[in-house]
Design an enzyme around this catalytic site. Structure first.
Site, PDB file in Angstrom:
ATOM      1  N   LYS A  96     -47.070 -56.955 -39.531  1.00 58.24           N
ATOM      2  CA  LYS A  96     -48.152 -56.099 -39.032  1.00 58.24           C
ATOM      3  C   LYS A  96     -47.765 -54.665 -39.382  1.00 58.24           C
ATOM      4  O   LYS A  96     -46.762 -54.139 -38.875  1.00 58.24           O
ATOM      5  CB  LYS A  96     -48.313 -56.266 -37.514  1.00 58.24           C
ATOM      6  CG  LYS A  96     -49.309 -55.282 -36.951  1.00 58.24           C
ATOM      7  CD  LYS A  96     -49.471 -55.397 -35.451  1.00 58.24           C
ATOM      8  CE  LYS A  96     -50.019 -54.089 -34.897  1.00 58.24           C
ATOM      9  NZ  LYS A  96     -50.166 -54.069 -33.458  1.00 58.24           N
ATOM     10  N   GLY A 157     -52.431 -49.550 -25.373  1.00 57.42           N
ATOM     11  CA  GLY A 157     -51.964 -49.420 -23.995  1.00 57.42           C
ATOM     12  C   GLY A 157     -52.965 -48.788 -23.046  1.00 57.42           C
ATOM     13  O   GLY A 157     -52.676 -48.620 -21.865  1.00 57.42           O
ATOM     14  N   ALA A 183     -55.315 -54.030 -29.798  1.00 60.56           N
ATOM     15  CA  ALA A 183     -55.041 -52.837 -28.985  1.00 60.56           C
ATOM     16  C   ALA A 183     -56.197 -52.430 -28.077  1.00 60.56           C
ATOM     17  O   ALA A 183     -57.364 -52.511 -28.448  1.00 60.56           O
ATOM     18  CB  ALA A 183     -54.640 -51.631 -29.834  1.00 60.56           C
TER      19      ALA A 183
HETATM   20  C1  LIG Z   1     -47.618 -55.120 -29.458  1.00 59.26           C
HETATM   21  C2  LIG Z   1     -48.424 -54.383 -30.397  1.00 59.26           C
HETATM   22  O1  LIG Z   1     -48.500 -54.690 -31.558  1.00 59.26           O
HETATM   23  C3  LIG Z   1     -49.187 -53.225 -29.879  1.00 59.26           C
HETATM   24  O2  LIG Z   1     -48.916 -52.112 -30.657  1.00 59.26           O
HETATM   25  C4  LIG Z   1     -50.615 -53.640 -29.896  1.00 59.26           C
HETATM   26  O3  LIG Z   1     -51.403 -52.803 -30.616  1.00 59.26           O
HETATM   27  C5  LIG Z   1     -51.111 -54.011 -28.551  1.00 59.26           C
HETATM   28  O4  LIG Z   1     -51.781 -53.005 -27.872  1.00 59.26           O
HETATM   29  P1  LIG Z   1     -52.108 -53.173 -26.301  1.00 59.26           P
HETATM   30  O5  LIG Z   1     -50.819 -53.029 -25.602  1.00 59.26           O
HETATM   31  O6  LIG Z   1     -53.093 -52.094 -25.998  1.00 59.26           O
HETATM   32  O7  LIG Z   1     -52.693 -54.545 -26.111  1.00 59.26           O
END
Ligand SMILES: CC(=O)[C@@H](O)[C@H](O)COP(=O)(O)O
Length: 254
Positions: A96, A157, A183
């Site tokens: 990724k 996050g 995300a």
């Molecule tokens: C674990 C990962 O790859 C994060 O960078 C991802 O984008 C998840 O985002 P959230 O924590 O908002 O679900």
């Protein structure tokens, strides 16, 4: 079935592994989610300190495909170096690509993401770039050979859900490779929305790891992915302004 590059998955839920209260809760949440793809920041692994605890040791790695990510990279060179390090450590050839341009919003650098994708595709990686919800950039990424596109729903996050469902829909409709909404997912409702839009999967982390009960939330997310996908395949009714009786009255005896 979800097909990314040469890999096939039954589950459409990608789970991040950061910020869990402890390894036990993390293990239980991962198991109950029935995910098959776990993503983690290569920089967080104790590659240089093999004697330190490592969450991967807790898991039955036969059951999961690892998706290392380049979190922490802010340039093309850093992202490419991290990807090569992951492959050299036998983690996986799926990567990724995450090149963060701005520490406040954690939005990705579009130019560096595209360039890193081009390089890693040429080097034979299975490449999943994390991108914004820009449909033009998404097109450039799959034209560059990305094996899946991972547009953000909202800032990492933040738990704000899908801020621009219209642009995400544009990406989903045009993209010839799988689209994984990555995300900003806050709750199962956001997952259902993403899957009903036609996303091929979702990647989430904080919504589970920081939930009051991460294990229960992991289970809820599993069901949300399944429900949203089924709803998408079933095809929802059109929205109408006026009521329409559930029991038609035409043809009834007066
Ligand atoms: C674990 C990962 O790859 C994060 O960078 C991802 O984008 C998840 O985002 P959230 O924590 O908002 O679900």
């Amino acid at each position: 079935m979800l097909k990314i590059g040469e890999y096939t998955f039954k589950s459409r839920l990608f789970l991040g592994t950061g910020k869990f209260p402890d390894f036990e809760v993390q293990k239980e949440a991962v198991e109950v989610s029935e995910t098959e793809i776990l993503t983690f920041a290569v920089r967080r692994m104790n590659i240089y300190q093999p004697d330190q605890p490592n969450f991967l040791e807790m898991l039955d790695l036969e059951k999961y495909k690892l998706l290392p990510n380049t979190a922490g990279a802010s340039t093309v060179e850093e992202a490419v170096r991290i990807a090569r390090l992951a492959r050299a450590s036998n983690l996986c050839d799926m990567i990724k690509v995450e090149v963060i341009a701005d520490q406040k919003t954690l939005l990705p650098d579009p130019i560096a993401t595209l360039e890193a994708t081009r390089i890693l595709v040429k080097e034979g990686f299975t490449v999943l770039p994390y991108t914004s919800d820009d449909p033009v950039l998404a097109r450039k990424l799959w034209e560059a050979g990305a094996h899946a596109i991972m547009p953000g729903g909202s800032p990492i996050g933040s738990g704000q859900g899908l801020l621009n469902p219209l642009y995400l829909k544009f990406i989903i409709e045009e993209c010839p490779v799988p689209v994984i909404i990555d995300a900003g997912i806050g709750s199962p409702k956001d997952v259902v929305e993403a899957m009903e839009l036609g996303a091929d999967g979702v990647l989430l982390n904080t919504a589970v790891s920081r939930a009051k009960d991460p294990v229960k939330m992991a289970e809820a997310m599993k069901h949300a992915v399944i429900a949203g996908r089924l709803g998408y395949e079933a095809g929802r009714i059109l929205k109408r302004e006026m009521a329409s009786p559930s029991s038609p009255t035409e043809g009834l005896l007066k």
